[in-house]
Design a protein around this motif. Structure first.
Motif, mmCIF file in Angstrom:
data_model
loop_
_atom_site.group_PDB
_atom_site.id
_atom_site.type_symbol
_atom_site.label_atom_id
_atom_site.label_comp_id
_atom_site.label_asym_id
_atom_site.label_seq_id
_atom_site.Cartn_x
_atom_site.Cartn_y
_atom_site.Cartn_z
ATOM 1 N N GLU A 60 9.051 -0.239 69.865
ATOM 2 C CA GLU A 60 10.434 -0.197 70.183
ATOM 3 C C GLU A 60 11.188 0.410 69.027
ATOM 4 O O GLU A 60 11.906 1.264 69.109
ATOM 5 N N GLN A 61 10.789 -0.125 68.047
ATOM 6 C CA GLN A 61 11.695 0.145 66.873
ATOM 7 C C GLN A 61 11.233 1.748 66.349
ATOM 8 O O GLN A 61 12.262 2.473 65.873
ATOM 9 N N LEU A 62 9.854 2.199 66.516
ATOM 10 C CA LEU A 62 9.509 3.333 66.062
ATOM 11 C C LEU A 62 10.108 4.231 67.171
ATOM 12 O O LEU A 62 10.493 5.409 66.632
ATOM 13 N N ALA A 63 10.006 3.875 68.364
ATOM 14 C CA ALA A 63 10.914 4.803 69.212
ATOM 15 C C ALA A 63 12.149 5.090 68.999
ATOM 16 O O ALA A 63 13.045 6.013 69.207
ATOM 17 N N TYR A 64 13.079 3.967 68.589
ATOM 18 C CA TYR A 64 14.562 4.045 68.306
ATOM 19 C C TYR A 64 14.773 4.888 67.046
ATOM 20 O O TYR A 64 15.600 5.837 67.405
ATOM 21 N N LEU A 65 13.818 4.743 65.983
ATOM 22 C CA LEU A 65 13.973 5.757 64.840
ATOM 23 C C LEU A 65 13.744 7.341 65.275
ATOM 24 O O LEU A 65 14.094 8.098 64.965
ATOM 25 N N ALA A 66 12.484 7.273 66.071
ATOM 26 C CA ALA A 66 12.107 8.753 66.415
ATOM 27 C C ALA A 66 13.211 9.487 67.142
ATOM 28 O O ALA A 66 13.712 10.682 67.195
ATOM 29 N N GLU A 67 14.176 8.681 68.167
ATOM 30 C CA GLU A 67 14.992 9.178 68.773
ATOM 31 C C GLU A 67 16.250 9.680 67.744
ATOM 32 O O GLU A 67 16.943 10.641 68.128
ATOM 33 N N ARG A 68 16.606 8.952 67.120
ATOM 34 C CA ARG A 68 17.707 8.985 66.007
ATOM 35 C C ARG A 68 17.530 10.205 65.357
ATOM 36 O O ARG A 68 18.453 10.975 65.053
ATOM 37 N N GLN A 69 16.389 10.605 64.781
ATOM 38 C CA GLN A 69 15.939 11.439 63.781
ATOM 39 C C GLN A 69 15.368 12.798 64.617
ATOM 40 O O GLN A 69 14.731 13.284 64.014
ATOM 41 N N GLU A 70 15.582 12.784 65.924
ATOM 42 C CA GLU A 70 14.988 13.728 66.583
ATOM 43 C C GLU A 70 15.206 15.097 66.163
ATOM 44 O O GLU A 70 14.279 16.246 66.168
#
Length: 742
Positions: A382-392
């Motif tokens: 979940e944290q990796l997905a959150y970070l990936a969305e923020r730096q997409e």
């Protein structure tokens, strides 16, 4: 090359050697300071050789010179060199002028020097040292400028004294008779060269210049930044510290500094090595030995990142309470990955590239305070997905690195087996990318050395190529740059990060002290399964390599250089206005305090006069007034004690041999007791003539005593025992004659 010995007059009367030594030292300091600043080794060696030859000749009482035609040829060649440098256009005009001044000084050193030549050497040295000050703004040159000012002032005073003595010799000085030989006339002056008086005058001059210079520095408007940039030269040294940009290929030496720039309190576990790094900035574009960040127009998601979602995944949080000096602003630092930042003005933003910012500028105070929340590793899905969305937006743009073919060949050679496995096993891409990055970091740590001395670098080469194939040594920026470039060449997503590295063993209950020497650069490698992972290719013992027994001295010097840069070089209009505001506030506070104290004392005086009441405030006021009156009386008595005494006292205090001249002191005392008093302006012969006239004494014995005194006091011939016995007999005879008179 002719060698002319000094004349007897130059040795005995004008004391030319006493002028030559400080003059030559001032000339050498000016030439050496400019040559070192500009990096011209030829001019440094040529100037040092010319000064050395002149100094050796002066030590043995000689003058080295060349014939006038040859000297004029040298001046013409110096002018030709200046025009050639001007037409070439490869150097700044101020540097060409400095070269010309050095060549002119070298020619003047081999000229037959007269007083006007000394003045010209002093003027050229002052122009040269001022020219160097336009190129170098370091603290060491300011100290050299101060030493040069002291030497020039001292030399100018000695030159003034020499010119007066030359005029005296030219006027054919006669001392109450025929002109004496130079050796005899200068004997007493040689014994009493006014060294103490010259040093005293030098102290007064430096005090006046310091006060005037300080006032001018504080009051005169600042130069525009553009004007200063036109005169600024390249630096050959720097102190360690954080920089948001990275430029390779600078030929300079970096000194470690222990200046404290940040204090961090961390609440959480720092077992993961990636949490030992406080990231400040990230760079993903490399070209021409320089790193760049993405432009805001390229990545709108990075320039205006959305605020963190309220439903951010839960996880272990590392809380960092940061206090940093304002000189680091606007950069902010935190452990990656940071998810939230709070400042004194409210909650800030975390960019897609991980950079931190606050909504408004912090208050104008020496320190900025903020709090950063970061996730501890390992990260959940979940944290990796959150970070990936923020730096997409940032991940959509591939990094750009431009280097030479040799670097690409070396990178593929180091990782040939892993690259082959990555092609055959695409499902293990994330794992193999991390292994490739680890392989490159390991090879760099093993095969390359750490150093802070990069004077051997070549700015004409690509910085990474120069590091890998030529220097094979460098500091953290070179190791991180080489690893980041090589990773991107072989298809591993990597970026350069700058910030500070903290020592987990140096914590004091979670408190860390960050110094300028802790500034660091490293590589971050991205995979979808891990987010950005820290890789440090710099050798692990880099922090201890440059520390030695003289390191505290270099730290102290770095601190002085930093203070010089912040307090002097960066003194601008805003600082000037703030200073005047502080002075105005201080004057107003002093005025109000004096007004309150004066009012209290006046009320106490009125109460004493009208009602006979004694207030305690009068006691310290009366004591202070009494001390002031006492200090004034002591000053008056001291001045009276320093007034010139009679000629007899001066003669007794300045004689080289008091025993031999005892007869003259006895004679003066005898004449003074009988009313013949003389002041300091009277000569012994005038006193003898006055005594013969007033006391009706025979002039013969008095003239014989004065002649003997002149011979002993100002000549070189010693007195015999018969001469001294005859002189004492003359004094006793005069005493008996005066006694028998009514």
């Amino acid at each position: 090359m002719p060698l002319r010995p000094y004349t007897d007059t130059e040795i005995r009367i004008t004391e030319r050697k006493r002028l030559e030594r400080p003059l030559l030292l001032a000339v050498w300091l000016a030439m050496a300071g400019f040559s070192i600043t500009e990096g011209a080794m030829f001019y440094l060696l040529a100037g040092s050789a010319a000064v050395g030859v002149s100094l050796l000749a002066a030590q043995v009482g000689c003058e080295v010179y060349v014939r006038r035609p040859l000297l004029n040829t040298g001046l013409i060649l110096a002018t030709a060199v200046m025009f050639l440098e001007l037409f070439a256009g490869r150097q700044q005009l101020i540097i060409i002028l400095g070269h010309y001044l050095i060549l002119i000084e070298i020619c003047k050193l081999f000229d037959r020097r007269r007083n006007r030549d000394y003045v010209q050497l002093l003027a050229i040295s002052m122009l040269l040292v001022v020219t160097g000050a336009m190129l170098c703004e370091d603290l060491w040159y300011a100290l050299l400028l101060l030493c040069e000012l002291m030497l020039l002032s001292h030399t100018a005073m000695r030159l003034t004294l020499k010119r007066g003595l030359d005029d005296t010799v030219a006027a054919r000085l006669s001392v109450e008779g025929a002109a004496p030989e130079p050796r005899r006339a200068a004997w007493n002056m040689m014994r009493h060269w006014p060294t103490r008086a010259l040093l005293g005058r030098l102290g007064v001059i430096l005090a006046v210049v310091s006060v005037l210079g300080g006032v001018m520095f504080l009051v005169v408007p600042r130069l525009a930044a553009g004007s200063a940039a036109l005169l600024q030269g390249s630096r050959s040294a720097a102190t360690s510290g954080y920089s948001g940009s990275v430029q390779l290929g600078q030929t300079r030496e970096v000194y470690l500094s222990d200046r404290t720039v940040m204090r961090v309190h961390v609440d959480g576990n720092l077992d993961d090595p990636g949490s030992w790094y406080l990231r400040g900035n990230t760079l993903e574009q490399y070209a021409d030995s320089r790193w760049f960040g993405f432009q805001p127009g390229q990545l709108p998601g990075l320039s205006s990142p959305p605020p963190p979602r309220p439903d951010a995944p839960a996880g272990e949080v590392l809380v960092q309470e940061v206090t940093q000096v304002q000189s680091l602003a606007p950069a902010m630092f935190g452990i990656a990955p940071a998810i939230r930042v709070f400042g004194e003005t409210g909650e800030g933003r975390v960019g897609g590239d991980g950079t931190l910012s606050l909504p408004r500028e912090p208050s104008p105070r020496p320190y900025a305070r903020y709090t950063v929340h970061s996730w501890a590793r390992p990260l959940s899905e979940e944290q990796l997905a959150y970070l990936a969305e923020r730096q997409e937006a940032g991940l959509a743009v591939r990094p750009y690195v431009h280097t030479t073919r040799r670097v690409e060949v070396l990178a593929r050679q180091w990782c040939a087996d892993l690259l082959a496995r990555r092609q055959t096993e695409p499902r293990r891409r994330n794992e193999l990318d991390l292994r490739i990055a680890g392989r490159i970091a390991e090879r760099l740590r093993e095969e390359y050395a750490y150093t802070l001395d990069l004077k051997g670098s070549d700015p004409k080469r690509d910085g990474v190529e120069d590091f890998l194939f030529h220097m094979k040594r460098g500091h953290c920026e070179y190791f991180a740059s080489a690893m980041t470039v090589m990773c991107n060449i072989v298809g591993v997503r990597a970026r350069l990060a700058t910030g500070f590295r903290i020592d987990p063993a140096g914590a004091n209950e979670g408190d860390y002290v960050i110094r300028e020497r802790d500034a660091h650069a490293w590589t971050e490698v991205y995979t979808p399964a891990t987010d950005w992972v820290v890789f440090d290719a710099t050798p692990g013992d880099y922090a201890d390599i440059q520390r030695s027994w003289w390191s505290p001295l270099t730290d102290y010097w770095s601190g002085l250089q930093q203070m010089w840069s912040e307090q002097v070089l960066q003194y601008d209009w805003d600082t000037q206005r703030k200073l005047w505001g502080m002075l105005r506030s201080g004057v107003l506070r002093a005025y109000h305090w004096l007004a309150r104290v004066g009012g209290t004392v006046w009320e106490a005086v009125l109460a004493l006069l009208l009602h006979g009441e004694l207030h305690g405030v009068l006691i310290p006021a009366a004591a202070g007034l009494g001390l002031a009156v006492l200090a004034m009386e002591l000053t008056i008595l001291r001045r009276r004690s320093l007034r010139p005494r009679s000629w007899r006292g001066h003669a007794w205090a300045l004689v080289p041999n008091r025993r031999e001249l005892r007869f003259m002191v006895d004679l003066l005392r005898l004449l003074e007791r009988h009313g013949v008093r003389a002041g300091p302006q009277h000569t012994p012969r005038h006193i003898a003539a006055l005594a013969a006239q007033r006391l009706h004494l025979p002039p013969g014995p008095l003239e014989d005593l004065v002649a003997l005194y002149y011979r002993l006091r100002w000549g070189l011939a010693p007195a015999t025992d018969d001469d001294l016995r005859a002189a004492r007999a003359h004094v006793r005879s005069l005493r008996d004659t005066l006694r028998r008179r009514p």
